[in-house]
Design a protein around this motif. Structure first.
Motif, PDB file in Angstrom:
ATOM      1  N   LYS A   1       0.607  -1.159  -0.133  1.00 27.78           N
ATOM      2  CA  LYS A   1      -0.057  -0.133  -0.072  1.00 27.78           C
ATOM      3  C   LYS A   1       0.747   1.386   0.095  1.00 27.78           C
ATOM      4  O   LYS A   1       0.485   2.252  -0.453  1.00 27.78           O
ATOM      5  CB  LYS A   1      -0.816  -0.012   1.146  1.00 27.78           C
ATOM      6  CG  LYS A   1      -2.197  -0.874   1.122  1.00 27.78           C
ATOM      7  CD  LYS A   1      -3.222  -0.186   0.856  1.00 27.78           C
ATOM      8  CE  LYS A   1      -4.469  -1.026   0.754  1.00 27.78           C
ATOM      9  NZ  LYS A   1      -5.364  -0.686  -0.249  1.00 27.78           N
ATOM     10  N   SER A   2       2.139   1.287   0.638  1.00 29.80           N
ATOM     11  CA  SER A   2       2.684   2.489   0.812  1.00 29.80           C
ATOM     12  C   SER A   2       3.991   2.613   0.134  1.00 29.80           C
ATOM     13  O   SER A   2       4.462   3.567  -0.049  1.00 29.80           O
ATOM     14  CB  SER A   2       3.293   2.432   2.445  1.00 29.80           C
ATOM     15  OG  SER A   2       2.124   1.958   3.288  1.00 29.80           O
ATOM     16  N   MET A   3       4.318   1.550  -0.875  1.00 30.06           N
ATOM     17  CA  MET A   3       5.634   1.520  -1.383  1.00 30.06           C
ATOM     18  C   MET A   3       5.646   2.779  -2.544  1.00 30.06           C
ATOM     19  O   MET A   3       6.811   3.519  -2.485  1.00 30.06           O
ATOM     20  CB  MET A   3       5.865   0.364  -2.198  1.00 30.06           C
ATOM     21  CG  MET A   3       7.368   0.040  -2.515  1.00 30.06           C
ATOM     22  SD  MET A   3       8.347   0.437  -1.261  1.00 30.06           S
ATOM     23  CE  MET A   3       8.142  -0.585   0.033  1.00 30.06           C
ATOM     24  N   LEU A   4       4.616   3.008  -3.131  1.00 31.46           N
ATOM     25  CA  LEU A   4       4.817   4.030  -4.595  1.00 31.46           C
ATOM     26  C   LEU A   4       4.959   5.259  -3.646  1.00 31.46           C
ATOM     27  O   LEU A   4       5.793   6.359  -3.967  1.00 31.46           O
ATOM     28  CB  LEU A   4       3.692   3.935  -5.237  1.00 31.46           C
ATOM     29  CG  LEU A   4       3.594   5.268  -6.293  1.00 31.46           C
ATOM     30  CD1 LEU A   4       4.763   4.742  -7.464  1.00 31.46           C
ATOM     31  CD2 LEU A   4       2.391   5.014  -6.984  1.00 31.46           C
ATOM     32  N   VAL A   5       4.181   5.669  -2.500  1.00 30.94           N
ATOM     33  CA  VAL A   5       4.140   6.839  -1.814  1.00 30.94           C
ATOM     34  C   VAL A   5       5.611   7.264  -1.062  1.00 30.94           C
ATOM     35  O   VAL A   5       6.003   8.070  -1.059  1.00 30.94           O
ATOM     36  CB  VAL A   5       2.947   7.144  -1.172  1.00 30.94           C
ATOM     37  CG1 VAL A   5       3.022   6.322   0.338  1.00 30.94           C
ATOM     38  CG2 VAL A   5       2.440   8.515  -0.572  1.00 30.94           C
ATOM     39  N   ILE A   6       6.154   5.985  -0.485  1.00 30.52           N
ATOM     40  CA  ILE A   6       7.322   6.093   0.082  1.00 30.52           C
ATOM     41  C   ILE A   6       8.438   6.428  -0.936  1.00 30.52           C
ATOM     42  O   ILE A   6       9.365   7.286  -0.736  1.00 30.52           O
ATOM     43  CB  ILE A   6       7.568   4.825   0.658  1.00 30.52           C
ATOM     44  CG1 ILE A   6       6.664   4.525   1.902  1.00 30.52           C
ATOM     45  CG2 ILE A   6       9.194   4.672   1.307  1.00 30.52           C
ATOM     46  CD1 ILE A   6       6.868   5.716   3.004  1.00 30.52           C
ATOM     47  N   LEU A   7       8.546   5.843  -2.265  1.00 34.28           N
ATOM     48  CA  LEU A   7       9.415   6.012  -3.104  1.00 34.28           C
ATOM     49  C   LEU A   7       9.487   7.388  -3.552  1.00 34.28           C
ATOM     50  O   LEU A   7      10.560   8.308  -3.770  1.00 34.28           O
ATOM     51  CB  LEU A   7       9.368   5.120  -4.360  1.00 34.28           C
ATOM     52  CG  LEU A   7       9.513   3.746  -3.996  1.00 34.28           C
ATOM     53  CD1 LEU A   7       9.229   2.820  -5.456  1.00 34.28           C
ATOM     54  CD2 LEU A   7      11.187   3.537  -3.825  1.00 34.28           C
ATOM     55  N   LEU A   8       8.270   8.175  -3.852  1.00 34.36           N
ATOM     56  CA  LEU A   8       8.136   9.514  -4.184  1.00 34.36           C
ATOM     57  C   LEU A   8       8.439  10.518  -3.274  1.00 34.36           C
ATOM     58  O   LEU A   8       9.442  11.428  -3.369  1.00 34.36           O
ATOM     59  CB  LEU A   8       6.502   9.702  -4.805  1.00 34.36           C
ATOM     60  CG  LEU A   8       6.321   9.355  -5.977  1.00 34.36           C
ATOM     61  CD1 LEU A   8       4.872   9.472  -6.194  1.00 34.36           C
ATOM     62  CD2 LEU A   8       6.857  10.103  -6.869  1.00 34.36           C
ATOM     63  N   THR A   9       7.952  10.214  -1.974  1.00 30.47           N
ATOM     64  CA  THR A   9       8.461  11.299  -0.903  1.00 30.47           C
ATOM     65  C   THR A   9       9.812  10.935  -0.470  1.00 30.47           C
ATOM     66  O   THR A   9      10.362  12.132  -0.210  1.00 30.47           O
ATOM     67  CB  THR A   9       7.271  11.144   0.222  1.00 30.47           C
ATOM     68  OG1 THR A   9       7.498   9.598   0.822  1.00 30.47           O
ATOM     69  CG2 THR A   9       6.086  11.510   0.278  1.00 30.47           C
ATOM     70  N   GLY A  10      10.164   9.823  -0.467  1.00 35.49           N
ATOM     71  CA  GLY A  10      11.821   9.680  -0.032  1.00 35.49           C
ATOM     72  C   GLY A  10      12.671  10.246  -1.035  1.00 35.49           C
ATOM     73  O   GLY A  10      13.805  11.130  -0.562  1.00 35.49           O
ATOM     74  N   SER A  11      12.610  10.191  -2.360  1.00 35.60           N
ATOM     75  CA  SER A  11      13.267  10.751  -3.378  1.00 35.60           C
ATOM     76  C   SER A  11      13.172  12.291  -3.348  1.00 35.60           C
ATOM     77  O   SER A  11      14.239  13.057  -3.151  1.00 35.60           O
ATOM     78  CB  SER A  11      12.934  10.285  -4.780  1.00 35.60           C
ATOM     79  OG  SER A  11      11.590  10.347  -5.146  1.00 35.60           O
ATOM     80  N   PHE A  12      12.235  12.887  -3.260  1.00 38.23           N
ATOM     81  CA  PHE A  12      12.070  14.359  -3.268  1.00 38.23           C
ATOM     82  C   PHE A  12      12.338  15.080  -2.091  1.00 38.23           C
ATOM     83  O   PHE A  12      13.015  16.137  -1.829  1.00 38.23           O
ATOM     84  CB  PHE A  12      10.491  14.584  -3.794  1.00 38.23           C
ATOM     85  CG  PHE A  12      10.219  14.646  -5.083  1.00 38.23           C
ATOM     86  CD1 PHE A  12      10.698  15.614  -5.855  1.00 38.23           C
ATOM     87  CD2 PHE A  12       9.624  13.652  -5.786  1.00 38.23           C
ATOM     88  CE1 PHE A  12      10.404  15.837  -7.410  1.00 38.23           C
ATOM     89  CE2 PHE A  12       9.420  13.704  -6.994  1.00 38.23           C
ATOM     90  CZ  PHE A  12       9.753  14.689  -7.655  1.00 38.23           C
ATOM     91  N   THR A  13      12.079  14.323  -0.763  1.00 40.27           N
ATOM     92  CA  THR A  13      12.852  14.845   0.455  1.00 40.27           C
ATOM     93  C   THR A  13      14.222  15.027   0.350  1.00 40.27           C
ATOM     94  O   THR A  13      14.835  16.101   0.843  1.00 40.27           O
ATOM     95  CB  THR A  13      12.370  13.855   1.471  1.00 40.27           C
ATOM     96  OG1 THR A  13      11.093  13.677   1.670  1.00 40.27           O
ATOM     97  CG2 THR A  13      12.904  14.345   2.788  1.00 40.27           C
ATOM     98  N   GLY A  14      15.076  13.880  -0.052  1.00 41.16           N
ATOM     99  CA  GLY A  14      16.413  13.904  -0.374  1.00 41.16           C
ATOM    100  C   GLY A  14      16.722  15.028  -1.222  1.00 41.16           C
ATOM    101  O   GLY A  14      17.740  15.681  -1.217  1.00 41.16           O
ATOM    102  N   MET A  15      16.275  15.216  -2.270  1.00 41.15           N
ATOM    103  CA  MET A  15      16.289  16.133  -3.397  1.00 41.15           C
ATOM    104  C   MET A  15      16.369  17.527  -2.600  1.00 41.15           C
ATOM    105  O   MET A  15      17.033  18.591  -2.902  1.00 41.15           O
ATOM    106  CB  MET A  15      15.629  16.269  -4.372  1.00 41.15           C
ATOM    107  CG  MET A  15      15.858  15.007  -5.481  1.00 41.15           C
ATOM    108  SD  MET A  15      14.687  14.082  -6.388  1.00 41.15           S
ATOM    109  CE  MET A  15      14.908  15.631  -7.807  1.00 41.15           C
TER     110      MET A  15
END
Lengths: 247, 256
Positions: free
Chosen positions: B53-67
């Motif tokens: 349920k959470s993977m896509l949203v984690i990938l998106l928020t994780g990458s943009f948080t790092g950026m």
């Protein structure tokens, strides 16, 4: 088999059950009828042990279920089958999975034995070949049939039916009544039916109890109830909007 | 004045009773974690539920948080001539703080809300009553698999968030802002210690417990009808989000 003695229950100060007394003998089918919201489902939830009364007792095979702990209550529940109003089928399981669920969880039957019993139950309720469907794919009548099969799969000695035909068309309702009658003859359980399907329900029941204002106002055979002089019973059976029943 | 005091008193008592009820629910659920039969299949399904349920949203928020971290930290570090510390800065921020908190908030919104709604629907459609009527304990079948699954899934989700965030930071810091790739990773190795990773782990475990506990509780004791389920789902998300931030502060203060 079941003896309900002076049962009282209130919710937020509102009295729902106000001294219910009722005796149900072994292998007998008893229908409890009454207007919507009179406390029929609350009464059945007390018999299952899902609700505890404010006062009074419920004796099942001589054991007062209001005074026992959860382990002893579960032992009684193991001899119980319940058909809930909406079916209460598990959405994540198929029809087969739903019917097999009590056997998988409560017995040590082998996979093949469970399979045989589930397929037999599906045939009894007229749903042969529907095992792979999910509850969401079924009509209201089919859901009730699956729920009936699940309630009977462990061959319980007491079966509770909470409005088994509510929301169904007359033809499907009749077929559910016929199923209850047929399964009662086959398994010989004691049955408690909550219903307001008069006069159809009289065809399958041994005794009828009228619940009104939190008490049982009349009990008798279907013939006695149909000839009752009690104005509440009379009004309920005729479906008249004029009479002592306030709505 | 007396009426006001009485209202405050009644409200306080009600809140205390709710908190007590929630802890009784948690303790009862914990009891069934250690008492067989264990529902392994249900546990695996719920681990998949949280992860999937959470993977896509984690990938998106994780990458943009790092950026975003790379952009902001680079701007600050440049003022002190310390751009080389961008790698460890991003890694420490993510591992110790942002990874556990942001991923817990995201999982609450995605899987936590779905969990509260699903259990709430099971309550109003009498499926939970059906379990009890079959002499099966609903806590063992519905709550325990979710709590254990969250305790297993949360650290893994946070780890994925951290790694993706670090690579998001790499993309901006190295590929766009021109820091050398070797500096970005080698200084990270010098400044990030095992205890930093453990702080993130403790936080993710406690957030996993908070999210599964609150969402299960709110769903299990939902109100009547669709409105009741909607209300308890909203309450679950709001309460989880608030508790995650409060607990993060206290845990951060203790583990610093």
């Amino acid at each position: 088999m079941i003896e309900i003695v002076d049962l009282h229950k209130s919710f937020n100060g509102q009295k729902v059950l106000n001294g219910v007394n009722l005796k149900i003998s072994e292998k007998e089918i008893v229908t409890i009828m009454g207007i919507s919201g009179c406390g029929k489902s609350v009464l059945i939830k007390h018999i299952i042990g899902l609700l505890m009364p404010d006062k009074g007792s419920i004796l099942i095979e001589g054991v007062d279920i209001t005074k026992i702990d959860i382990k002893e209550l579960d032992k009684i529940r193991e001899r119980l089958g319940v058909l809930f109003q909406g079916g209460a089928l598990f959405d994540s399981l198929t029809v087969y999975g739903n019917i097999a669920f009590p056997l998988r969880e409560k017995t040590k039957l082998s996979k093949s034995e469970i399979r045989d019993r589930v397929l037999d139950a599906l045939e009894v309720v007229g749903l042969k070949g529907m095992g792979k469907k999910y509850p969401g794919e079924l009509s209201g009548g089919m859901k009730k049939r699956v729920a009936l099969a699940r309630a009977l799969i462990t061959e319980p000695s007491l079966v509770l039916f909470d409005e088994p035909t509510t929301g169904l068309d007359p033809v499907i309702a009749s077929s559910i009544h016929a199923l209850i009658k047929a399964t009662h003859e086959k398994y010989g359980y004691t049955g408690v039916i909550i219903s307001h399907e008069v006069p159809k329900i009289f065809e399958i029941t041994d005794k009828v109890a009228m619940l009104h204002n939190g008490t049982i106002v009349d009990v008798g055979t279907p013939e006695e109830i149909q000839n009752s002089t009690n104005p509440i019973v009379k009004q309920f059976i005729t479906g008249s909007h004029e009479g002592p029943i306030e709505y | 004045m007396r009426t006001l005091i009485r209202i405050i008193g009644l409200w306080t008592l009600l809140q205390l009773r709710t908190i007590g009820h929630m802890f009784v629910f948690l303790i009862n659920s914990f009891y069934f974690i250690f008492v067989p039969p264990f529902k392994i299949r249900l546990l695996l399904r719920q681990i998949r539920f949280f992860g999937n349920k959470s993977m896509l949203v984690i990938l998106l928020t994780g990458s943009f948080t790092g950026m975003v971290l790379a952009l902001q930290l680079f701007y600050i570090l440049r003022k002190f001539g310390s751009e080389a510390l961008l790698g460890p800065g991003i890694a420490l921020s993510l591992i110790r703080e942002l990874g556990p908190v942001l991923s817990a908030l995201m999982v609450t919104g995605r899987a936590g809300s779905a969990l509260a709604a699903e259990i709430g629907m099971m309550r109003i459609s009498e499926q939970i009553d059906a379990l009890s009527a079959m002499a099966l304990n609903p806590l063992r079948y519905l709550i325990v698999p979710n709590i254990v699954a969250a305790l297993i899934a949360f650290p893994l989700i946070v780890a994925i968030f951290d790694v993706i965030g670090i690579f998001g930071g790499y993309l901006v810091g190295v590929e766009i802002l021109g820091i050398s790739s070797g500096t970005y990773f080698s200084l990270m190795k010098d400044y990030v210690f095992m205890e930093d990773i453990m702080v993130g782990l403790y936080k993710s475990l406690s957030f996993g417990l908070i999210v599964s506990w609150i969402c299960c509780y709110k769903g299990f004791y939902t109100g009547f009808g669709a409105e009741g389920v909607s209300k308890s789902t909203t309450e679950a998300v709001v309460l989880c989000s608030i508790l995650i931030l409060i607990w993060d502060y206290f845990l951060g203060a203790v583990l610093l």
